[in-house]
Design an enzyme around this catalytic site. Structure first.
Site, PDB file in Angstrom:
ATOM      1  N   CYS A   2      26.291 -31.796  28.462  1.00 26.23           N
ATOM      2  CA  CYS A   2      26.720 -30.389  27.685  1.00 26.23           C
ATOM      3  C   CYS A   2      27.278 -30.974  26.404  1.00 26.23           C
ATOM      4  O   CYS A   2      27.363 -32.062  26.049  1.00 26.23           O
ATOM      5  CB  CYS A   2      27.638 -29.713  28.302  1.00 26.23           C
ATOM      6  SG  CYS A   2      29.306 -30.551  28.582  1.00 26.23           S
ATOM      7  N   SER A   3      27.529 -29.908  25.382  1.00 31.16           N
ATOM      8  CA  SER A   3      27.883 -30.289  24.191  1.00 31.16           C
ATOM      9  C   SER A   3      28.933 -31.246  24.060  1.00 31.16           C
ATOM     10  O   SER A   3      29.120 -32.371  23.472  1.00 31.16           O
ATOM     11  CB  SER A   3      28.196 -29.046  23.336  1.00 31.16           C
ATOM     12  OG  SER A   3      29.108 -28.279  24.174  1.00 31.16           O
TER      13      SER A   3
END
Length: 106
Positions: A10-11
Site C-alpha cells: 500500500c502507499s
C-alpha cells in the site's frame, strides 16, 4: 518458514496492517500456514528480493503501480493482483485471503 507468503503493498504500509491481522486470523482459522505482511510501495522491492513471496496484492490506493510491478514480478513467476476495493474498505480478511490463495493455484 511459512508454507505461503503473501505480501500486501500500500502507499505507506499502515492502512493495510489491520487487513493483515484479519487475513492472519482467517488463515489460522482454516489451518493455513501463511506469512502475511504489508509494506509500503517504496519497501516492496527489498522484500521481493529478501523474502520468498508467493503472491503480491496491491492496495486499491496503489493500483496505478500494477504495470510496473508486473514487469518486476513476471520474471520471478510471482502472481499479482489489486485488492478488491469493497473487500479492502470492509477489511474483509476472508475474501482477500481467498483472492491471494486463488492466485497461487497452479
Amino acid at each position: 518458514m511459512a508454507e505461503k507468503t503473501i505480501m500486501l503493498v500500500c502507499s505507506a504500509g499502515m492502512s493495510t496492517s489491520l487487513l493483515v491481522t484479519k487475513m492472519e486470523k482467517a488463515a489460522a482459522d482454516r489451518g493455513i500456514d501463511a506469512e502475511i505482511f504489508a509494506v509500503s510501495a517504496s519497501d516492496a522491492d527489498n522484500n521481493i528480493q529478501s523474502k520468498n513471496v508467493n503472491v503480491l496484492l496491491l492496495g486499491p490506493q496503489v493500483r496505478f503501480m500494477k504495470a510496473q510491478f508486473e514487469q518486476k514480478l513476471a520474471p520471478l513467476g510471482i502472481p499479482l493482483d489489486v485488492i478488491n476495493m469493497a473487500d479492502y474498505g470492509l477489511m474483509n480478511g476472508e475474501k482477500v485471503l481467498d483472492q491471494a490463495l486463488s492466485l497461487m493455484k497452479d
